[in-house]
Enzyme design. Structure first.
Site, mmCIF file in Angstrom:
data_model
loop_
_atom_site.group_PDB
_atom_site.id
_atom_site.type_symbol
_atom_site.label_atom_id
_atom_site.label_comp_id
_atom_site.label_asym_id
_atom_site.label_seq_id
_atom_site.Cartn_x
_atom_site.Cartn_y
_atom_site.Cartn_z
ATOM 1 N N GLY A 1 39.259 11.917 -1.826
ATOM 2 C CA GLY A 1 40.083 11.019 -1.017
ATOM 3 C C GLY A 1 39.370 10.497 0.215
ATOM 4 C CG ASP B 1 37.295 15.567 3.611
ATOM 5 O OD1 ASP B 1 36.490 15.283 4.507
ATOM 6 O OD2 ASP B 1 37.526 16.738 3.242
ATOM 7 C CB SER C 1 49.785 15.503 4.017
ATOM 8 O OG SER C 1 49.180 16.636 4.613
HETATM 9 N N1 AR6 Z 1 40.606 4.953 3.893
HETATM 10 C C1 AR6 Z 1 41.887 5.170 4.260
HETATM 11 N N2 AR6 Z 1 42.756 5.898 3.536
HETATM 12 C C2 AR6 Z 1 42.289 6.445 2.398
HETATM 13 C C3 AR6 Z 1 40.955 6.286 1.945
HETATM 14 C C4 AR6 Z 1 40.099 5.490 2.753
HETATM 15 N N3 AR6 Z 1 38.822 5.270 2.430
HETATM 16 N N4 AR6 Z 1 40.807 6.951 0.768
HETATM 17 C C5 AR6 Z 1 42.001 7.510 0.491
HETATM 18 N N5 AR6 Z 1 42.900 7.193 1.462
HETATM 19 P P1 AR6 Z 1 43.859 12.326 0.663
HETATM 20 P P2 AR6 Z 1 45.400 14.584 1.726
HETATM 21 C C6 AR6 Z 1 44.317 7.569 1.594
HETATM 22 O O1 AR6 Z 1 43.998 12.827 -0.716
HETATM 23 O O2 AR6 Z 1 46.570 14.233 0.898
HETATM 24 C C7 AR6 Z 1 40.656 15.987 0.214
HETATM 25 O O3 AR6 Z 1 40.020 16.427 -0.942
HETATM 26 C C8 AR6 Z 1 45.066 7.949 0.346
HETATM 27 O O4 AR6 Z 1 45.518 6.788 -0.341
HETATM 28 O O5 AR6 Z 1 42.565 11.784 1.076
HETATM 29 O O6 AR6 Z 1 45.616 14.924 3.175
HETATM 30 C C9 AR6 Z 1 40.507 16.943 1.385
HETATM 31 O O7 AR6 Z 1 39.254 17.607 1.363
HETATM 32 C C10 AR6 Z 1 46.215 8.758 0.904
HETATM 33 O O8 AR6 Z 1 47.301 7.906 1.239
HETATM 34 O O9 AR6 Z 1 44.234 13.474 1.757
HETATM 35 C C11 AR6 Z 1 41.629 17.904 1.181
HETATM 36 O O10 AR6 Z 1 41.292 18.932 0.288
HETATM 37 C C12 AR6 Z 1 45.657 9.346 2.198
HETATM 38 O O11 AR6 Z 1 44.383 8.739 2.396
HETATM 39 C C13 AR6 Z 1 42.710 17.034 0.590
HETATM 40 O O12 AR6 Z 1 42.063 15.945 -0.046
HETATM 41 C C14 AR6 Z 1 45.473 10.855 2.144
HETATM 42 O O13 AR6 Z 1 45.004 11.232 0.864
HETATM 43 C C15 AR6 Z 1 43.627 16.482 1.642
HETATM 44 O O14 AR6 Z 1 44.684 15.821 1.015
#
Ligand code: AR6
Length: 188
Positions: A47, A49, A136
């Site tokens: 994601g 991260d 999240s």
């Molecule tokens: N820019 C902005 N938002 C984004 C991007 C980007 N480049 N890529 C994804 N999103 P997530 P979580 C959005 O899964 O739920 C990781 O593996 C995405 O659409 O990134 O907090 C970490 O290491 C979503 O709406 O984070 C943790 O293990 C939002 O970012 C875990 O995921 C959050 O999705 C954290 O999970």
């Protein structure tokens, strides 16, 4: 329902003029700090991260490793700061959102703490602009509408009491989140 523009600006009252909704990739945002939705290990992941570490480069992971060695894992709701290295932002604030367990594990307060602690850290480092992803709402499965409500209300309350932060960007990657934020902001 109106569709989201690639970059969507909201200017309401003076408080809301400090909040801006952007649809896009947070790694492209030139703010004092961008926030990472990390995990407790701070060792990267998928994601947002994954994207932040990919674009920012390995020096961010190295700095995270030092933080973990010094303080132990970053607990849910807490936040730490590193430099942003190859990113256009100056700093990355890494926070750990709650995994969604049907609301049975204090998720709402923990999610609010992510926003509060990130903003507090920004102030501590004299930063005036900060960009948040939708913490999240990806892998961690938090219901998007509720997460958007918490994000906006928490940030609004914080800005109400702190003049040092002049701009907060909510960066929505997906259309669903973008629409939800748009509605929530309009209702405020
Ligand atoms: N820019 C902005 N938002 C984004 C991007 C980007 N480049 N890529 C994804 N999103 P997530 P979580 C959005 O899964 O739920 C990781 O593996 C995405 O659409 O990134 O907090 C970490 O290491 C979503 O709406 O984070 C943790 O293990 C939002 O970012 C875990 O995921 C959050 O999705 C954290 O999970």
């Amino acid at each position: 329902m109106p569709s989201c523009d690639s970059r969507w600006h909201f200017y309401f009252c003076s408080l809301m003029s400090r909040i801006e909704l952007i649809k896009g990739d947070i790694t492209k945002i030139k703010a004092d700090a961008i926030v990472n939705a990390a995990n407790s290990s701070l060792m990267g992941g998928g994601g947002v991260d994954g994207a932040i570490h990919r674009v920012g480069g390995p020096a961010i992971l190295e700095e995270c490793r030092k933080i973990i060695a010094k303080q132990g894992s970053c607990k849910t709701g807490e936040a730490v700061v590193t430099k942003a290295r190859n990113l256009p932002a100056k700093f990355v604030i890494h926070t750990v959102g709650p995994v969604w367990y049907n609301g049975k594990k204090n998720e709402a307060a923990l999610l609010a703490a992510c926003y509060q602690n990130s903003l507090k850290l920004a102030i501590k480092h004299n930063l005036s602009s900060i960009a948040f992803p939708n913490i999240s709402t990806g892998l961690y499965g938090y219901p998007k509408e509720e997460a958007a409500r918490i994000a906006i209300n928490t940030v609004k309350e914080f800005l109400d009491q702190n003049d040092l932060i002049t701009k907060v960007y909510f960066v929505c990657f997906d259309e669903e989140n973008c629409q939800l934020y748009k509605l929530q902001i309009q209702q405020n």
